[in-house]
Design a protein around this motif. Structure first.
Motif, PDB file in Angstrom:
ATOM      1  N   UNK A  48      32.004  31.269  37.844  1.00  0.00           N
ATOM      2  CA  UNK A  48      30.631  31.698  37.556  1.00  0.00           C
ATOM      3  C   UNK A  48      30.257  32.778  38.568  1.00  0.00           C
ATOM      4  N   UNK A  49      29.107  33.398  38.386  1.00  0.00           N
ATOM      5  CA  UNK A  49      28.646  34.418  39.326  1.00  0.00           C
ATOM      6  C   UNK A  49      28.357  33.779  40.679  1.00  0.00           C
ATOM      7  N   UNK A  50      28.816  34.431  41.737  1.00  0.00           N
ATOM      8  CA  UNK A  50      28.582  33.988  43.114  1.00  0.00           C
ATOM      9  C   UNK A  50      27.784  35.060  43.841  1.00  0.00           C
ATOM     10  N   UNK A  51      26.803  34.643  44.647  1.00  0.00           N
ATOM     11  CA  UNK A  51      25.987  35.590  45.397  1.00  0.00           C
ATOM     12  C   UNK A  51      26.004  35.304  46.885  1.00  0.00           C
ATOM     13  N   UNK A  52      25.964  36.383  47.685  1.00  0.00           N
ATOM     14  CA  UNK A  52      25.848  36.292  49.139  1.00  0.00           C
ATOM     15  C   UNK A  52      24.767  37.270  49.569  1.00  0.00           C
ATOM     16  N   UNK A  53      23.812  36.805  50.370  1.00  0.00           N
ATOM     17  CA  UNK A  53      22.740  37.675  50.864  1.00  0.00           C
ATOM     18  C   UNK A  53      22.640  37.543  52.380  1.00  0.00           C
ATOM     19  N   UNK A  54      22.496  38.687  53.074  1.00  0.00           N
ATOM     20  CA  UNK A  54      22.323  38.710  54.520  1.00  0.00           C
ATOM     21  C   UNK A  54      20.865  39.020  54.842  1.00  0.00           C
ATOM     22  N   UNK A  55      20.203  38.129  55.567  1.00  0.00           N
ATOM     23  CA  UNK A  55      18.789  38.328  55.869  1.00  0.00           C
ATOM     24  C   UNK A  55      18.555  39.569  56.744  1.00  0.00           C
ATOM     25  N   UNK A  57      20.019  42.494  57.112  1.00  0.00           N
ATOM     26  CA  UNK A  57      20.133  43.820  56.523  1.00  0.00           C
ATOM     27  C   UNK A  57      19.595  43.888  55.099  1.00  0.00           C
ATOM     28  N   UNK A  58      19.364  42.736  54.499  1.00  0.00           N
ATOM     29  CA  UNK A  58      18.930  42.719  53.107  1.00  0.00           C
ATOM     30  C   UNK A  58      20.075  42.929  52.129  1.00  0.00           C
ATOM     31  N   UNK A  59      21.310  43.025  52.622  1.00  0.00           N
ATOM     32  CA  UNK A  59      22.466  43.265  51.752  1.00  0.00           C
ATOM     33  C   UNK A  59      22.709  42.068  50.848  1.00  0.00           C
ATOM     34  N   UNK A  60      22.955  42.345  49.561  1.00  0.00           N
ATOM     35  CA  UNK A  60      23.238  41.297  48.594  1.00  0.00           C
ATOM     36  C   UNK A  60      24.514  41.638  47.835  1.00  0.00           C
ATOM     37  N   UNK A  61      25.404  40.659  47.719  1.00  0.00           N
ATOM     38  CA  UNK A  61      26.654  40.805  46.967  1.00  0.00           C
ATOM     39  C   UNK A  61      26.636  39.773  45.850  1.00  0.00           C
ATOM     40  N   UNK A  62      26.818  40.221  44.613  1.00  0.00           N
ATOM     41  CA  UNK A  62      26.899  39.314  43.469  1.00  0.00           C
ATOM     42  C   UNK A  62      28.112  39.719  42.638  1.00  0.00           C
ATOM     43  N   UNK A  63      28.986  38.755  42.381  1.00  0.00           N
ATOM     44  CA  UNK A  63      30.258  39.051  41.736  1.00  0.00           C
ATOM     45  C   UNK A  63      30.480  38.094  40.574  1.00  0.00           C
ATOM     46  N   UNK A  64      31.040  38.626  39.476  1.00  0.00           N
ATOM     47  CA  UNK A  64      31.376  37.808  38.315  1.00  0.00           C
ATOM     48  C   UNK A  64      32.768  37.198  38.503  1.00  0.00           C
ATOM     49  N   UNK A  65      33.133  36.206  37.689  1.00  0.00           N
ATOM     50  CA  UNK A  65      34.450  35.574  37.850  1.00  0.00           C
ATOM     51  C   UNK A  65      35.625  36.535  37.702  1.00  0.00           C
ATOM     52  N   UNK A  66      35.438  37.663  36.990  1.00  0.00           N
ATOM     53  CA  UNK A  66      36.540  38.621  36.859  1.00  0.00           C
ATOM     54  C   UNK A  66      36.552  39.655  37.979  1.00  0.00           C
ATOM     55  N   UNK A  67      35.715  39.427  39.030  1.00  0.00           N
ATOM     56  CA  UNK A  67      35.746  40.295  40.202  1.00  0.00           C
ATOM     57  C   UNK A  67      34.862  41.517  40.139  1.00  0.00           C
TER      58      UNK A  67
END
Length: 355
Positions: A48-55, A57-67
């Motif tokens: 499933x989609x996975x998300x990572x957020x850094x407080x 810098x505000x950077x957000x990474x969201x990736x689907x299962x196919x990368x």
């Protein structure tokens, strides 16, 4: 790695699955992956989609299962958890699974958060909001030379020449959380010096402050001057006015330069102290000085204006001031501001430590 993911998709028990998840993330850490790679691998594992957020810098990474990068807007998080580094919450991770959460989602998220913290500690510069108090004191102290101040700012993660604003804060809320609330997407550092919290930031949004906080905000410019201004502005805060910008004080800031003994001996200030012993009278006087009229005061206090008029007449009698006259209102406002300064005497220069 692809083979390991394939094997993990055919778990025969939850316990075995948890063990395999641990091995999966241990393998990723040995390969010294960065955050995007960690997110891609986790999305493939969780399917499933996975998300990572850094407080910080505000950077957000969201990736689907196919990368691939996940489309926006993001879906609702089915499972979410904090990333902690040195006991500070520095970010968040989450899964965007549609339907019922999988049995191991919580466990996967826990290992993802631990791995993200390890990656941030390995690769990220100055990821935490809380800073070494000694460095912050070097930045704001009037005794520091410019070379030491510049080096301290660089070590704290501020680029050379970047304008820094300082806030002096008193709050029961953890200071790192306050710093992220007032500056969620720009460089920000915080430290506690005695009974005062210090926040250094390139921009500050006081609307983000928690309700229990009081804050004085200095101007943009040299950090030592901004700190002095912030400290002064904090002394003018009150329950009705919890945030004060030094730039908005104008000539009122001069009251902070008057010796405490002189303020205490002033007849008007002494009279205010007597009025303040009655909380209703103090609240009425504060509202009247802020509103400037009986009708506006009645609105602020949610009272009928005739009731407010009686109170103002009585308070004026105690003060020996005709509060219905502009000169009397100005006199009472100055006395009230000066009296408040006695509640928060000038901290020792440069350190924030009270006498």
């Amino acid at each position: 790695m692809e083979a390991l993911i394939e094997r993990l998709s055919h778990l025969d028990s939850e316990a075995e699955g948890a063990l395999r998840v641990v091995v999966f993330y241990d393998t990723l850490m040995r390969r010294r992956v960065d955050l995007p790679a960690l997110a891609r691998a986790s999305a493939g594992l969780a399917e499933c989609v996975v998300g990572i957020r850094l407080h910080g810098t505000g950077r957000t990474i969201r990736v689907t299962p196919d990368g691939r990068q996940a489309p926006v807007p993001p879906g609702p998080a089915s499972t979410e958890g904090p990333i902690r580094l040195d006991e500070e919450e520095v970010g968040a991770v989450w899964l965007e699974r549609t339907g019922t959460p999988a049995p191991l989602d919580e466990f996967v998220l826990d290992r993802l958060a631990l791995s993200a913290a390890a990656v941030m500690e390995r690769y990220g510069p100055a990821t935490t909001t809380m800073a070494d108090p000694a460095l912050v004191e070097l930045v704001i102290s009037a005794a520091s030379d410019e070379g030491a101040r510049a080096r301290a700012l660089r070590l704290l993660g501020f680029a050379t020449g970047l304008p820094v604003r300082v806030a002096a804060v008193r709050t029961r809320t953890p200071l790192d959380r306050v710093a992220r609330l007032v500056c969620p997407s720009r460089p920000v550092k915080a430290a506690s010096l005695a009974d005062v919290g210090v926040i250094l930031a390139t921009t500050l949004d006081p609307e983000g402050l928690p309700t229990d906080a009081r804050a004085g905000i200095g101007g943009v410019g040299s950090p030592e001057r901004s700190w002095k201004q912030a400290r002064t502005a904090l002394r003018f805060t009150s329950e009705r006015r919890p945030v004060v910008h030094h730039d908005g004080l104008g000539a009122l800031a001069l009251l902070a330069e008057v010796p405490t003994g002189t303020v205490r001996d002033n007849a008007d200030v002494a009279a205010i102290a007597l009025v303040a012993a009655r909380s209703d009278d103090l609240a009425t006087l504060e509202a009247y000085c802020a509103g400037g009229s009986l009708r506006r005061t009645a609105e602020l206090l949610h009272l009928h204006h005739s009731s407010v008029a009686r109170r103002i007449e009585q308070i004026g009698g105690h003060l020996g001031i005709d509060l219905t006259e502009p000169a009397g209102l100005l006199r009472a406002s100055l006395a009230l501001a000066a009296w408040r300064l006695l509640d928060d005497e000038e901290p020792m220069a440069g350190t924030g430590r009270s006498r």
